[in-house]
Motif scaffolding. Structure first.
Motif, short mmCIF file in Angstrom:
data_model
loop_
_atom_site.label_atom_id
_atom_site.label_comp_id
_atom_site.label_asym_id
_atom_site.label_seq_id
_atom_site.Cartn_x
_atom_site.Cartn_y
_atom_site.Cartn_z
N LEU A 178 0.72 -1.34 0.00
CA LEU A 178 -0.20 0.01 -0.03
C LEU A 178 0.87 1.48 0.03
O LEU A 178 0.42 2.25 -0.08
CB LEU A 178 -0.72 -0.09 1.21
CG LEU A 178 -1.83 -1.27 1.15
CD1 LEU A 178 -2.62 -1.18 2.39
CD2 LEU A 178 -2.84 -1.11 0.21
N ASP A 179 2.26 1.10 0.40
CA ASP A 179 3.14 2.33 0.21
C ASP A 179 3.95 2.64 -0.94
O ASP A 179 5.05 3.14 -0.82
CB ASP A 179 4.08 2.02 1.41
CG ASP A 179 4.89 0.99 1.19
OD1 ASP A 179 4.61 0.27 0.53
OD2 ASP A 179 5.88 0.85 2.30
N GLY A 180 3.47 2.14 -2.00
CA GLY A 180 4.13 2.29 -3.25
C GLY A 180 3.35 1.69 -4.35
O GLY A 180 2.36 1.08 -4.43
N ASP A 181 4.05 2.24 -5.68
CA ASP A 181 3.37 1.82 -6.75
C ASP A 181 4.01 0.73 -7.54
O ASP A 181 4.62 0.92 -8.32
CB ASP A 181 3.38 3.10 -7.79
CG ASP A 181 2.48 2.89 -8.93
OD1 ASP A 181 1.61 2.33 -8.86
OD2 ASP A 181 2.76 3.76 -10.09
N ARG A 182 3.96 -0.46 -6.76
CA ARG A 182 4.71 -1.77 -7.31
C ARG A 182 4.00 -2.69 -6.93
O ARG A 182 3.06 -2.63 -6.19
CB ARG A 182 6.25 -1.49 -6.72
CG ARG A 182 5.97 -1.85 -5.23
CD ARG A 182 7.74 -1.75 -4.68
NE ARG A 182 7.67 -2.09 -3.31
CZ ARG A 182 7.29 -1.34 -2.12
NH1 ARG A 182 7.11 -0.02 -2.60
NH2 ARG A 182 7.47 -1.66 -0.92
N LEU A 183 4.22 -3.98 -7.57
CA LEU A 183 3.86 -5.25 -7.49
C LEU A 183 4.65 -6.22 -7.14
O LEU A 183 5.78 -6.27 -7.84
CB LEU A 183 2.60 -5.81 -8.47
CG LEU A 183 1.55 -4.82 -8.77
CD1 LEU A 183 0.82 -5.29 -10.05
CD2 LEU A 183 0.48 -4.99 -7.51
N GLY A 184 4.78 -7.48 -6.47
CA GLY A 184 5.62 -8.25 -6.27
C GLY A 184 4.93 -9.51 -6.87
O GLY A 184 3.87 -9.86 -6.59
N PHE A 185 5.97 -10.25 -7.25
CA PHE A 185 5.57 -11.55 -7.76
C PHE A 185 6.59 -12.71 -7.27
O PHE A 185 7.66 -12.43 -7.38
CB PHE A 185 5.43 -11.49 -9.27
CG PHE A 185 4.37 -10.78 -10.10
CD1 PHE A 185 3.29 -11.25 -10.33
CD2 PHE A 185 4.74 -9.31 -10.06
CE1 PHE A 185 2.39 -10.39 -10.78
CE2 PHE A 185 3.81 -8.64 -10.47
CZ PHE A 185 2.54 -9.09 -10.99
N PRO A 186 5.92 -13.53 -6.56
CA PRO A 186 6.85 -14.62 -6.21
C PRO A 186 7.56 -15.48 -7.49
O PRO A 186 6.92 -15.82 -8.29
CB PRO A 186 6.02 -15.83 -5.76
CG PRO A 186 4.45 -15.01 -5.32
CD PRO A 186 4.43 -13.91 -6.39
N LEU A 187 8.85 -15.56 -7.17
CA LEU A 187 9.71 -15.98 -8.31
C LEU A 187 9.42 -17.54 -8.75
O LEU A 187 9.52 -17.99 -9.85
CB LEU A 187 11.05 -15.93 -7.93
CG LEU A 187 11.85 -14.76 -7.44
CD1 LEU A 187 13.30 -15.01 -7.28
CD2 LEU A 187 11.57 -13.69 -8.60
N ALA A 188 8.73 -18.20 -7.89
CA ALA A 188 8.39 -19.66 -8.18
C ALA A 188 7.20 -19.68 -9.09
O ALA A 188 7.04 -20.54 -9.61
CB ALA A 188 8.02 -20.39 -6.90
N THR A 189 6.27 -18.65 -9.34
CA THR A 189 5.15 -18.46 -10.19
C THR A 189 5.75 -18.14 -11.52
O THR A 189 4.83 -18.08 -12.41
CB THR A 189 4.21 -17.56 -9.67
OG1 THR A 189 4.89 -16.17 -9.80
CG2 THR A 189 3.66 -17.92 -8.20
N LEU A 190 6.88 -17.70 -11.80
CA LEU A 190 7.49 -17.29 -13.18
C LEU A 190 7.37 -18.42 -13.95
O LEU A 190 7.96 -19.82 -13.72
CB LEU A 190 8.75 -16.61 -13.08
CG LEU A 190 9.01 -15.35 -12.56
CD1 LEU A 190 10.30 -15.16 -12.17
CD2 LEU A 190 8.51 -14.33 -13.61
N ASP A 191 7.18 -18.39 -15.24
CA ASP A 191 7.28 -19.50 -16.40
C ASP A 191 8.89 -19.89 -16.40
O ASP A 191 9.05 -21.11 -16.35
CB ASP A 191 6.75 -19.32 -17.79
CG ASP A 191 5.36 -18.87 -17.65
OD1 ASP A 191 4.56 -19.38 -16.75
OD2 ASP A 191 4.95 -18.30 -18.71
N ASP A 192 9.68 -19.21 -15.92
CA ASP A 192 11.13 -19.51 -16.02
C ASP A 192 11.51 -18.94 -14.60
O ASP A 192 12.26 -17.59 -14.69
CB ASP A 192 11.79 -19.00 -17.21
CG ASP A 192 13.36 -19.21 -16.92
OD1 ASP A 192 13.75 -20.15 -16.28
OD2 ASP A 192 14.10 -18.50 -17.97
N PRO A 193 11.52 -19.80 -13.41
CA PRO A 193 11.78 -19.08 -12.41
C PRO A 193 13.29 -18.80 -12.15
O PRO A 193 13.79 -18.38 -11.36
CB PRO A 193 11.38 -20.25 -11.20
CG PRO A 193 11.32 -21.49 -12.08
CD PRO A 193 10.97 -20.87 -13.75
#
Length: 144
Positions: free
Chosen positions: A91-106
């Protein structure tokens, strides 16, 4: 701290375990961390969360997600069909985090540091040579 030089260039794609939620990211990461805090451990059902953050404007998410507010400053979005954690929204920034394990190429993005190692499970040995911080990172996220 600069991005890991072994990262592959964008775009990055990924999604949940069942495929109902997908994402595409059109920018370099602004920070990649391995978090060992208790909230991440419980939310991920794992000893840690490896996550990369990106500017919101560079991200497209398709499919329906549900969300849970895990702290005063963070929403965790997940697939309501399979339960996979897909996105972390501070809520304190204009960013999103993505778990690395969810990447097609982790392997395409490498962590830059470990945070909240004060809560690390004692049987996990960290021998990757990355900086370790007892609490949150003293390094700010990079600007896009």
């Amino acid at each position: 701290m600069p991005a890991n030089p072994f990262n592959t260039p964008p775009p990055y794609e990924g999604g949940c375990a069942c495929g109902a939620v997908r994402y595409r990211i059109e920018a370099e990461t602004i920070g990649s961390r391995v978090c060992h805090c208790r909230i991440c451990q419980k939310a991920m059902a794992s000893p840690f969360l490896a996550v990369a953050s990106f500017p919101k404007k560079a991200v497209t998410v398709t499919g329906e997600t549900a969300r849970w507010r895990s702290s005063e400053r963070l929403w965790r979005h997940f697939c309501p069909k399979c339960g996979s954690s897909v996105t972390l929204e501070p809520l304190d920034g204009d960013r999103l985090g993505f778990p690395l394990a969810t990447l097609d190429d982790p392997q395409s993005i490498n962590p830059e540091m470990h945070i909240w190692v004060s809560a690390k499970v004692p049987w996990l040995m960290l021998s990757d040579g990355l900086p370790q911080y007892p609490e949150g990172s003293p390094e700010p996220y990079r600007t896009a």
